[in-house]
Every structure is written in structure tokens, then in C-alpha cells.
Design an enzyme around this catalytic site. Structure first.
Site, PDB file in Angstrom:
ATOM      1  N   GLN A 107       0.871  -1.347   0.226  1.00 49.94           N
ATOM      2  CA  GLN A 107       0.077  -0.035  -0.083  1.00 49.94           C
ATOM      3  C   GLN A 107       0.744   1.268  -0.023  1.00 49.94           C
ATOM      4  O   GLN A 107       1.693   1.259   0.826  1.00 49.94           O
ATOM      5  CB  GLN A 107      -1.079   0.090   1.237  1.00 49.94           C
ATOM      6  CG  GLN A 107      -2.096   1.115   1.174  1.00 49.94           C
ATOM      7  CD  GLN A 107      -2.709   1.205   2.355  1.00 49.94           C
ATOM      8  OE1 GLN A 107      -2.414   1.776   3.362  1.00 49.94           O
ATOM      9  NE2 GLN A 107      -4.023   1.057   1.948  1.00 49.94           N
ATOM     10  N   CYS A 132      -6.801   6.667   5.152  1.00 48.02           N
ATOM     11  CA  CYS A 132      -6.331   7.039   6.438  1.00 48.02           C
ATOM     12  C   CYS A 132      -6.948   8.116   7.027  1.00 48.02           C
ATOM     13  O   CYS A 132      -6.763   9.257   6.270  1.00 48.02           O
ATOM     14  CB  CYS A 132      -4.818   7.186   6.279  1.00 48.02           C
ATOM     15  SG  CYS A 132      -3.772   7.397   7.876  1.00 48.02           S
ATOM     16  N   ASN A 175     -15.114  -3.595   4.546  1.00 44.27           N
ATOM     17  CA  ASN A 175     -14.112  -3.401   5.575  1.00 44.27           C
ATOM     18  C   ASN A 175     -14.915  -2.686   6.751  1.00 44.27           C
ATOM     19  O   ASN A 175     -15.516  -1.618   6.272  1.00 44.27           O
ATOM     20  CB  ASN A 175     -12.753  -2.659   5.118  1.00 44.27           C
ATOM     21  CG  ASN A 175     -11.899  -2.311   6.115  1.00 44.27           C
ATOM     22  OD1 ASN A 175     -11.364  -1.254   6.356  1.00 44.27           O
ATOM     23  ND2 ASN A 175     -11.616  -3.123   7.047  1.00 44.27           N
ATOM     24  N   GLY A 221      -9.312  -5.729   9.747  1.00 39.89           N
ATOM     25  CA  GLY A 221      -8.201  -4.934  10.440  1.00 39.89           C
ATOM     26  C   GLY A 221      -8.043  -5.080  12.007  1.00 39.89           C
ATOM     27  O   GLY A 221      -7.342  -6.020  12.288  1.00 39.89           O
ATOM     28  N   ARG A 222      -8.774  -4.140  12.706  1.00 41.78           N
ATOM     29  CA  ARG A 222      -8.520  -4.343  14.056  1.00 41.78           C
ATOM     30  C   ARG A 222      -8.932  -5.609  14.792  1.00 41.78           C
ATOM     31  O   ARG A 222      -8.623  -5.908  15.914  1.00 41.78           O
ATOM     32  CB  ARG A 222      -9.451  -3.181  14.678  1.00 41.78           C
ATOM     33  CG  ARG A 222      -8.700  -1.766  14.464  1.00 41.78           C
ATOM     34  CD  ARG A 222      -9.562  -0.562  15.047  1.00 41.78           C
ATOM     35  NE  ARG A 222     -10.871  -0.546  14.216  1.00 41.78           N
ATOM     36  CZ  ARG A 222     -12.137  -0.043  14.613  1.00 41.78           C
ATOM     37  NH1 ARG A 222     -12.243   0.304  15.904  1.00 41.78           N
ATOM     38  NH2 ARG A 222     -13.301  -0.037  14.006  1.00 41.78           N
TER      39      ARG A 222
END
Length: 323
Positions: A75, A104, A204, A228-229
């Protein structure tokens, strides 16, 4: 039914569960640990196109994937065509897929016009996409949020621009930048994005187990899921979701022996990569691994004083013997 191979351009993933790129988290040791539990693809931490352009040594280390199982997505982030094009050309020599970060929310990223700030300038966002596609030797994907804030919801518009620009797949996080990670991911918006384009759409946000993965698939129709988390201190999430989607049953929680074994391997890989300095960087991972275990807060306080691998391993083994 929901779990299947996923083709992105000419790259075929063994399954459609993907480890998300996360700054300060998805470094090489963590990617290698996660890969053992079966995601179809892992992603590097985001790398600055400007830093790549200026041959920054620290950024080059982020791109080290030696010895890792493929495929790997690299990325990159930035907001000007020149450096993003250069970065795409550079990383596509090593990557299976090049991913553009337009999601982000970090202040230090958006203050330069990068990450999710591009969601306020769709014309520039398109220029960046086209520059990356034109310069990459491998398929290009895009990861972004549904908009900057509730008054600027551009998820469907961005998806259509991406498809037109030659992007091979998109990942949509169902939150705005202003939400950061609060509230819940907007599955209805993810569904709208999926219905608006013909390229693969990856959902996501808020996938933490088999049930939430199933909900994402059922309510949005996405082609894949990015986690992700939910992987923090929990690399076996991919194995557990796979099992749930295939059988409808949850695997037992990892035993303390399995958890200890994974932690020790993670430490070994991290120290091998960076030396003893990795011990400080591992503190957050150890906190995640031991969250909700007996006396974990006292144990984490103890961990914050340790600076050598030998002492770290010794203290972890002592702690697990008390469980």
C-alpha cells in the site's frame, strides 16, 4: 458459498479474506504470523510515495517481504501524480498488487492532502488513480472511506471513478473520516458501492468474528472482506472465520498453550527482523494478545519495563504459568 477464491486483475487469491494494511501493525513479523492462519492475502503498512521517491531508508525497510508467502499487496499513499506514479513503478517490481490509500484518517496524513483528504478532491483523486495504474506492472486496488464527513459522502462516486480509471478492485470502509473508528460501519453504503460497479468490492469495518463476517457478506453482497482491528492479538481470526463460514460453528478459543506459542514466535520473528529494539514495538501486540486474561493489566505494566528478548520471553512464560 461466501468463502471462495477471489481474482483481482490477473492475481488469484486462495480465499477472499484479507489482512488490512495498518500503520505500525502489519509489519513483516505480524504478516507472517497471520499468514499461517489462512488469509487469502496480506498487506504491508502504508508507505509514503514521497519517501519512496526520495529513497528513504526507513520506508524501504517497510517494503521488505523476503521469505513471505505470496500474494502480498503493497500500500502506498500520497496526493500528487508524480510521486505516486514513481512509487507505483518502484513497488510493483516487488508487489503482487499495489494498493492506493485514500482512507487513512490520521491528522499527520490528511494535513498534507493525503489519505482520506483526497475524498474532498475527486478530480485529484482520479489523477492519482490514473498515475498509479499507468505506472504499475501489477493490478492496482483502492482502499477508501465512504466520505470525509456526513455532508460529503462520495463512496459510490469514487467507486465509479476507480473502475473507469482502471482500478482492479476496491475496498470500502463503511465510515467517514470524521468518524475515525467510532460508531458502526455503514453496511448499506457498502452494499450501494457493490451494486454500482463491476469490479470486485471488498467490505471493511467491524468484522471481528464469524458472525460479523457472515453479516457483512449477507447484507452487502461484497466479493471479499478485509479484516483490520479484529486481528489485533488475534491472528487466528482468519482460521476461525473460515471455519464458521464453512460449518456455521465457532472453533473453541485458542488454548493458552497455542496463544503462548504464537506470541513466542511473533517475538522471535520481530527480534530477528529488527534486533532488540523490536521489544519496545512488541508491547502493544503483547497487550492485545493478553487482553481479558487474568491479571493482564498488571502483566502489561510489567512488560513496559522490559527491553531485552530474553527477559521478555521469561516474563511471558512466567505469566502464562499463572493462568
Amino acid at each position: 458459498m461466501y468463502l471462495h477464491k477471489l481474482k483481482i486483475g490477473d492475481v488469484e487469491l486462495e480465499n477472499n479474506l484479507i489482512l488490512a494494511p495498518m500503520a505500525g501493525v502489519t509489519n513483516q513479523p505480524f504478516r507472517m504470523i497471520c499468514k499461517e492462519f489462512g488469509p487469502g492475502m496480506v498487506c504491508t503498512e502504508m508507505a509514503s510515495s514521497r519517501a519512496i521517491f526520495h529513497d528513504d531508508k526507513k520506508t524501504n525497510r517497510l517494503l521488505n517481504t523476503e521469505g513471505e508467502k505470496r500474494p502480498i499487496s503493497f500500500q502506498i499513499f500520497g496526493s500528487d501524480e508524480e510521486t505516486m506514479g514513481y512509487a507505483a513503478k518502484y513497488v510493483s517490481q516487488m508487489a503482487d498488487i499495489v494498493d492506493i490509500n485514500m482512507g487513512c484518517p490520521a491528522p499527520k496524513v490528511v494535513k498534507n492532502g493525503d489519505g482520506s483528504k483526497l475524498l474532498l478532491d475527486l478530480e485529484q483523486a482520479e489523477k492519482v488513480m490514473r498515475a498509479v495504474v499507468a505506472n504499475s506492472k501489477v493490478p492496482v486496488t483502492l482502499k477508501y472511506r465512504k466520505g470525509w464527513d456526513k455532508d460529503n459522502l462520495v463512496a459510490v462516486e469514487i467507486a465509479k471513478i476507480a473502475e473507469e480509471a482502471g482500478i482492479s478492485a476496491i475496498t470500502i470502509h463503511g465510515r467517514t473520516r470524521s468518524e475515525f473508528y467510532s460508531g458502526t460501519a455503514d453496511l448499506e453504503m457498502i452494499k450501494r458501492v457493490k451494486q454500482s460497479v463491476h469490479i470486485p468490492v471488498i467490505g471493511n469495518g467491524d468484522v471481528i468474528d464469524g458472525e460479523t463476517a457472515l453479516k457483512m457478506f449477507q447484507e452487502t453482497g461484497v466479493d471479499g472482506i478485509m479484516i483490520g482491528r479484529g486481528s489485533f492479538g488475534n491472528p487466528w481470526i482468519f482460521k476461525r472465520i473460515t471455519h464458521f463460514l464453512e460449518t456455521g460453528e465457532n472453533l473453541p478459543e485458542p488454548s493458552k498453550e497455542e496463544k503462548l506459542g504464537v506470541m513466542k514466535k511473533h517475538i522471535e520473528l520481530a527480534v530477528k527482523e529488527k534486533g532488540e529494539i523490536a521489544v519496545k514495538e512488541l508491547r502493544k501486540h503483547i497487550a492485545w494478545y493478553t487482553k481479558n486474561l487474568k491479571n493482564s493489566s498488571e502483566f502489561r505494566n510489567c512488560m513496559n519495563q522490559i527491553e531485552t528478548e530474553k527477559e521478555l520471553l521469561q516474563k511471558i512464560e512466567e505469566y502464562f504459568r499463572t493462568l
